[in-house]
Motif scaffolding. Structure first.
Motif, PDB file in Angstrom:
ATOM      1  N   ALA A  58      34.256   0.325 140.511  1.00  0.00           N
ATOM      2  CA  ALA A  58      34.292   0.717 141.837  1.00  0.00           C
ATOM      3  C   ALA A  58      32.611   0.863 142.086  1.00  0.00           C
ATOM      4  CB  ALA A  58      35.227   1.758 141.971  1.00  0.00           C
ATOM      5  N   ARG A  59      31.854   1.559 141.354  1.00  0.00           N
ATOM      6  CA  ARG A  59      30.435   1.983 141.647  1.00  0.00           C
ATOM      7  C   ARG A  59      29.647   0.745 141.991  1.00  0.00           C
ATOM      8  NH1 ARG A  59      27.306   6.558 139.295  1.00  0.00           N
ATOM      9  NH2 ARG A  59      25.167   5.966 139.951  1.00  0.00           N
ATOM     10  N   GLU A  60      29.830  -0.185 140.935  1.00  0.00           N
ATOM     11  CA  GLU A  60      29.013  -1.435 141.452  1.00  0.00           C
ATOM     12  C   GLU A  60      29.533  -2.166 142.643  1.00  0.00           C
ATOM     13  OE1 GLU A  60      30.612  -0.663 138.635  1.00  0.00           O
ATOM     14  OE2 GLU A  60      28.418  -0.112 137.828  1.00  0.00           O
ATOM     15  N   ARG A  61      30.958  -2.036 142.960  1.00  0.00           N
ATOM     16  CA  ARG A  61      31.553  -2.900 144.130  1.00  0.00           C
ATOM     17  C   ARG A  61      31.008  -2.087 145.425  1.00  0.00           C
ATOM     18  NH1 ARG A  61      37.628  -4.787 144.248  1.00  0.00           N
ATOM     19  NH2 ARG A  61      37.900  -5.165 146.713  1.00  0.00           N
ATOM     20  N   HIS A  62      30.762  -0.863 145.234  1.00  0.00           N
ATOM     21  CA  HIS A  62      30.480   0.063 146.637  1.00  0.00           C
ATOM     22  C   HIS A  62      28.916  -0.140 146.706  1.00  0.00           C
ATOM     23  CE1 HIS A  62      33.368   3.434 147.595  1.00  0.00           C
ATOM     24  NE2 HIS A  62      34.287   2.745 146.867  1.00  0.00           N
ATOM     25  N   ALA A  63      28.242  -0.319 145.817  1.00  0.00           N
ATOM     26  CA  ALA A  63      26.783  -0.701 145.939  1.00  0.00           C
ATOM     27  C   ALA A  63      26.595  -1.747 146.682  1.00  0.00           C
ATOM     28  CB  ALA A  63      26.120  -0.424 144.601  1.00  0.00           C
ATOM     29  N   ALA A  64      27.415  -2.941 146.048  1.00  0.00           N
ATOM     30  CA  ALA A  64      27.301  -4.351 146.784  1.00  0.00           C
ATOM     31  C   ALA A  64      27.636  -4.212 147.937  1.00  0.00           C
ATOM     32  CB  ALA A  64      28.144  -5.194 145.784  1.00  0.00           C
ATOM     33  N   ALA A  65      28.450  -3.616 148.424  1.00  0.00           N
ATOM     34  CA  ALA A  65      29.092  -3.550 149.840  1.00  0.00           C
ATOM     35  C   ALA A  65      28.078  -2.952 150.877  1.00  0.00           C
ATOM     36  CB  ALA A  65      30.659  -2.993 149.750  1.00  0.00           C
ATOM     37  N   LEU A  66      27.676  -2.020 150.337  1.00  0.00           N
ATOM     38  CA  LEU A  66      26.785  -1.166 151.076  1.00  0.00           C
ATOM     39  C   LEU A  66      25.356  -2.054 151.460  1.00  0.00           C
ATOM     40  CD1 LEU A  66      27.129   2.288 149.748  1.00  0.00           C
ATOM     41  CD2 LEU A  66      27.941   1.667 152.079  1.00  0.00           C
ATOM     42  N   ARG A  67      25.022  -2.427 150.146  1.00  0.00           N
ATOM     43  CA  ARG A  67      23.602  -3.359 150.179  1.00  0.00           C
ATOM     44  C   ARG A  67      23.870  -4.315 151.094  1.00  0.00           C
ATOM     45  NH1 ARG A  67      23.647  -4.431 145.153  1.00  0.00           N
ATOM     46  NH2 ARG A  67      22.594  -2.832 144.074  1.00  0.00           N
ATOM     47  N   GLU A  68      25.028  -5.318 150.988  1.00  0.00           N
ATOM     48  CA  GLU A  68      25.427  -6.399 151.999  1.00  0.00           C
ATOM     49  C   GLU A  68      25.173  -5.927 153.451  1.00  0.00           C
ATOM     50  OE1 GLU A  68      29.089  -9.288 151.982  1.00  0.00           O
ATOM     51  OE2 GLU A  68      29.039  -7.804 150.669  1.00  0.00           O
ATOM     52  N   ALA A  69      25.987  -4.580 153.780  1.00  0.00           N
ATOM     53  CA  ALA A  69      26.302  -4.480 155.082  1.00  0.00           C
ATOM     54  C   ALA A  69      25.009  -3.975 155.814  1.00  0.00           C
ATOM     55  CB  ALA A  69      27.023  -3.030 155.070  1.00  0.00           C
ATOM     56  N   PHE A  70      24.130  -3.334 154.885  1.00  0.00           N
ATOM     57  CA  PHE A  70      22.565  -2.568 155.309  1.00  0.00           C
ATOM     58  C   PHE A  70      21.909  -3.966 155.688  1.00  0.00           C
ATOM     59  CE2 PHE A  70      23.035   1.381 152.468  1.00  0.00           C
ATOM     60  CZ  PHE A  70      23.941   2.000 153.588  1.00  0.00           C
ATOM     61  N   ALA A  71      21.817  -4.919 154.727  1.00  0.00           N
ATOM     62  CA  ALA A  71      20.945  -6.031 154.715  1.00  0.00           C
ATOM     63  C   ALA A  71      21.129  -6.940 156.121  1.00  0.00           C
ATOM     64  CB  ALA A  71      21.029  -7.042 153.547  1.00  0.00           C
ATOM     65  N   SER A  72      22.575  -6.979 156.469  1.00  0.00           N
ATOM     66  CA  SER A  72      22.953  -7.685 157.514  1.00  0.00           C
ATOM     67  C   SER A  72      22.587  -6.824 158.518  1.00  0.00           C
ATOM     68  CB  SER A  72      24.355  -8.082 157.571  1.00  0.00           C
ATOM     69  OG  SER A  72      25.331  -7.125 157.820  1.00  0.00           O
ATOM     70  N   ALA A  73      22.441  -5.716 158.838  1.00  0.00           N
ATOM     71  CA  ALA A  73      22.183  -4.904 160.142  1.00  0.00           C
ATOM     72  C   ALA A  73      20.884  -5.109 160.342  1.00  0.00           C
ATOM     73  CB  ALA A  73      22.531  -3.337 159.720  1.00  0.00           C
ATOM     74  N   TRP A  74      19.949  -4.886 159.210  1.00  0.00           N
ATOM     75  CA  TRP A  74      18.409  -4.973 159.161  1.00  0.00           C
ATOM     76  C   TRP A  74      17.972  -6.535 159.946  1.00  0.00           C
ATOM     77  CZ3 TRP A  74      16.055  -0.687 159.626  1.00  0.00           C
ATOM     78  CH2 TRP A  74      16.410   0.282 158.763  1.00  0.00           C
ATOM     79  N   GLU A  95      37.455  12.322 150.132  1.00  0.00           N
ATOM     80  CA  GLU A  95      37.715  13.427 150.717  1.00  0.00           C
ATOM     81  C   GLU A  95      36.358  14.102 150.777  1.00  0.00           C
ATOM     82  OE1 GLU A  95      40.755  14.507 151.968  1.00  0.00           O
ATOM     83  OE2 GLU A  95      41.709  12.634 150.805  1.00  0.00           O
ATOM     84  N   ASP A  96      36.167  15.142 152.038  1.00  0.00           N
ATOM     85  CA  ASP A  96      34.925  15.748 151.987  1.00  0.00           C
ATOM     86  C   ASP A  96      34.931  16.612 150.944  1.00  0.00           C
ATOM     87  OD1 ASP A  96      34.869  14.519 154.423  1.00  0.00           O
ATOM     88  OD2 ASP A  96      35.114  16.345 155.828  1.00  0.00           O
ATOM     89  N   ASN A  97      33.576  16.741 150.441  1.00  0.00           N
ATOM     90  CA  ASN A  97      33.281  17.632 149.126  1.00  0.00           C
ATOM     91  C   ASN A  97      33.861  17.510 148.001  1.00  0.00           C
ATOM     92  OD1 ASN A  97      31.570  19.270 150.996  1.00  0.00           O
ATOM     93  ND2 ASN A  97      33.525  20.184 151.755  1.00  0.00           N
ATOM     94  N   SER A  98      34.303  16.039 147.917  1.00  0.00           N
ATOM     95  CA  SER A  98      35.113  15.801 146.558  1.00  0.00           C
ATOM     96  C   SER A  98      34.047  15.318 145.456  1.00  0.00           C
ATOM     97  CB  SER A  98      36.211  14.761 146.927  1.00  0.00           C
ATOM     98  OG  SER A  98      35.562  13.634 147.428  1.00  0.00           O
ATOM     99  N   PRO A  99      34.450  15.081 144.368  1.00  0.00           N
ATOM    100  CA  PRO A  99      33.610  14.178 143.366  1.00  0.00           C
ATOM    101  C   PRO A  99      33.357  13.002 143.834  1.00  0.00           C
ATOM    102  CG  PRO A  99      35.548  15.219 142.248  1.00  0.00           C
ATOM    103  CD  PRO A  99      35.801  15.377 143.704  1.00  0.00           C
ATOM    104  N   GLU A 100      34.128  12.261 144.508  1.00  0.00           N
ATOM    105  CA  GLU A 100      34.007  10.957 144.959  1.00  0.00           C
ATOM    106  C   GLU A 100      32.715  10.884 145.963  1.00  0.00           C
ATOM    107  OE1 GLU A 100      37.053  12.306 144.665  1.00  0.00           O
ATOM    108  OE2 GLU A 100      38.060  10.810 143.212  1.00  0.00           O
ATOM    109  N   ALA A 101      32.730  11.984 146.878  1.00  0.00           N
ATOM    110  CA  ALA A 101      31.912  12.073 147.797  1.00  0.00           C
ATOM    111  C   ALA A 101      30.301  12.186 147.123  1.00  0.00           C
ATOM    112  CB  ALA A 101      31.959  13.237 148.749  1.00  0.00           C
ATOM    113  N   ALA A 102      30.321  13.036 145.996  1.00  0.00           N
ATOM    114  CA  ALA A 102      29.105  13.250 145.392  1.00  0.00           C
ATOM    115  C   ALA A 102      28.678  11.799 144.772  1.00  0.00           C
ATOM    116  CB  ALA A 102      29.393  14.304 144.145  1.00  0.00           C
ATOM    117  N   LEU A 103      29.538  11.020 144.262  1.00  0.00           N
ATOM    118  CA  LEU A 103      29.322   9.800 143.652  1.00  0.00           C
ATOM    119  C   LEU A 103      28.825   8.882 144.720  1.00  0.00           C
ATOM    120  CD1 LEU A 103      29.434   8.151 141.147  1.00  0.00           C
ATOM    121  CD2 LEU A 103      31.773   7.518 141.394  1.00  0.00           C
ATOM    122  N   ALA A 104      29.322   8.759 145.992  1.00  0.00           N
ATOM    123  CA  ALA A 104      29.193   7.816 146.801  1.00  0.00           C
ATOM    124  C   ALA A 104      27.601   8.291 147.487  1.00  0.00           C
ATOM    125  CB  ALA A 104      30.071   7.994 148.098  1.00  0.00           C
ATOM    126  N   ARG A 105      27.279   9.760 147.562  1.00  0.00           N
ATOM    127  CA  ARG A 105      25.920  10.161 147.720  1.00  0.00           C
ATOM    128  C   ARG A 105      24.900   9.493 146.958  1.00  0.00           C
ATOM    129  NH1 ARG A 105      23.823  14.648 150.462  1.00  0.00           N
ATOM    130  NH2 ARG A 105      26.106  15.293 150.952  1.00  0.00           N
TER     131      ARG A 105
END
Lengths: 335, 335
Positions: A58-74, A95-105
């Motif tokens: 999931a970590r890699e997939r999140h990074a790829a999805a965000l990178r893709e979204a940012f790139a197309s916005a620029w 969820e707000d303040n969850s371990p997942e939120a820290a990982l996403a950050r």
């Protein structure tokens, strides 16, 4: 426009103000919006969908999805990638303040230079967008359902959102599953006849309705499989099928009941704005009207409104707040 | 006793008549009964539980469970394993005349020499046992639920039994899941307060009820996980909790509604016997009484009876019929 920001802005030749990014990360796609600190939306970007951060890869997939979204916005903005003042994210499965939120950050920090990174649930971003960061409630009905509200003190309360095995009453999956169950009841002679029986047979391309059982218990079916049946209920309801109409009415009532629970818990005034959010209202015949009717029946002062801003702009608003900017978001530059 | 049988019986020194075997193959265990052709039950045997025959390794597992059950029955009877006149089987996950039934027949034929092998669903064996092969209905409520009936012409009709994702109304899993949903509704302020909230927190050993979500969505939870919550609903109902009582009442009504659908479809007389079958009636406070009350409310002539014979003896009765024997099963030799 007041910018309360101690951030030392880099010299950007072609822009007079700093930038923020809002991200709406869903299971189907990841949307982002590039917004100037004066509130002008400069461009949107899009990437692939997200999976739960606890899932493998999931970590890699999140990074790829965000990178893709940012790139197309620029690219869409005609700008070089550059540091931003803040990023606000509303992410599915977080969820707000969850371990997942820290990982996403962490993931976001590895992709782009930002002074502030605010990670929230997708529902929170939708709520902030829907009412422009003012008190109110959203009644989300997409594949799943979820009610979230905020009062003037900034306190939050939610109802529902327990997922496809425990309810998600009023959602597309609930409506679709209820439709299939009604068809099976008609088939058994337990419930009234309904055109859903024929529609379900067609949808699954089976001669005997009983043959759907194998398909539904396939591990790939799940919430999405049930949600894909909601259009059949919508079609039958639109054609006057009483059983289908009663399912939509019940869905609308369940959503309204949950809204009232959140309103009570937050001690919101009876005319606090309530925004229906999500695809089910647009795609299920009678759901939005039924929701408004059910809510007005319980609370005659109910104030059902359209969302002011989309979830991705809600996330951008969170980013603007994170860097102390009180700009009003304006979409005239891109819409 | 009339034996219409062209089977050439082997010389059995210590027995005057031939033998049949009945098998009740469930997910928890496989029971078998060794019955003489005069109807005397000689011994019971037991083996491990069965899995769906489509699952990986199921063939071997079925063979092992049956071998084990047969072996213990022979031992308990003090007899050497020997050919039998017939075997009747009621198996979980097997529909009459299905590919699974053919496969089960093959497996049995590889384990024991029998003139007749009759493979049916577990529900059919329970029905034949409950009413001694006479017209009537059974309302099964165990982990799942299922209604099955037979009229004087031997025609069958069923209702329900669509599994944990599509209903199984009135079953232990339905009762358990409804209890958890009621606890979540109370937690959200959507439903009335109920002691189920505390009971569920204790059961899952969580501080916040919301934390149960992760557990319920674990792939190992499923139908059995929900069914394991039924005792909490039973406990709360017994202690007067109105929400828990309303769940049990609804379960009883749903079972009664399904029974009436089967009765109508089979054109059974209003006083046709209806037998509650399965663990939920014994273990859920008020379910059996509620079922009888609900049925009598719809049909004042309703005739709720205890099953004449257990499912495993229903399977033995099927075996006796398969070899043309009209003996009445008597359990005095073993009970």
């Amino acid at each position: 426009m007041a910018i309360h920001n101690d951030w030392d802005a880099p010299t950007i030749a072609h822009m007079a103000c700093e930038l923020v990014i809002g991200v709406d990360g869903g299971q189907t796609s990841t949307k982002c919006a590039l917004v100037a600190c004066d509130g002008r939306v400069l461009a949107y970007g899009q990437g692939s969908g997200l999976v739960h951060l606890a899932a493998a890869g999931a970590r890699e997939r999140h990074a790829a999805a965000l990178r893709e979204a940012f790139a197309s916005a620029w690219t869409n903005a005609g700008l070089e990638p550059q540091p931003v003042a803040a990023i606000g994210l509303g992410l599915t499965g977080v969820e707000d303040n969850s371990p997942e939120a820290a990982l996403a950050r962490q993931i976001v920090a590895g992709l782009i230079s930002a002074q502030h990174i605010a990670v929230h649930s997708d529902a929170y971003a939708a709520l902030i967008g829907a009412h422009g960061n003012r008190p109110g409630i959203i009644a989300i009905s997409g594949t799943g359902s979820h009610i979230l509200g905020m009062n003037a003190a900034g306190e939050l309360a939610r109802a529902g959102g327990w997922g496809w095995l425990l309810g998600d009453e009023g959602s597309a999956l609930w409506i679709g599953r209820s439709g299939l169950m009604a068809a099976l009841h008609a088939h058994d002679g337990v419930g009234e006849p309904t055109m859903l029986e024929g529609l379900m047979r067609e949808h699954f391309q089976v001669k005997a309705l009983g043959d759907v059982k194998r398909r539904v218990y396939d591990s790939s079916f799940g919430a999405k499989g049930f949600a894909a049946l909601a259009p059949l209920v919508s079609q039958a309801a639109a054609q006057g099928d009483a059983i289908a109409q009663s399912i939509v009415t019940q869905a609308a009532r369940d959503l309204a009941t949950q809204v009232m629970a959140v309103q009570r818990r937050l001690a919101l005034p009876p005319d606090a704005p309530v925004a229906p959010v999500g695809g089910a209202y647009a795609h299920v015949h009678g759901l939005r009207a039924g929701f408004t009717a059910a809510l007005c029946e319980i609370n005659p002062q109910a104030n059902v409104v359209d969302p002011l801003l989309s979830p991705v702009l809600g996330a951008a608003l969170i980013a603007l707040q994170a860097c102390g900017c009180r700009a009003i978001i304006r979409t005239d530059a891109v819409d």
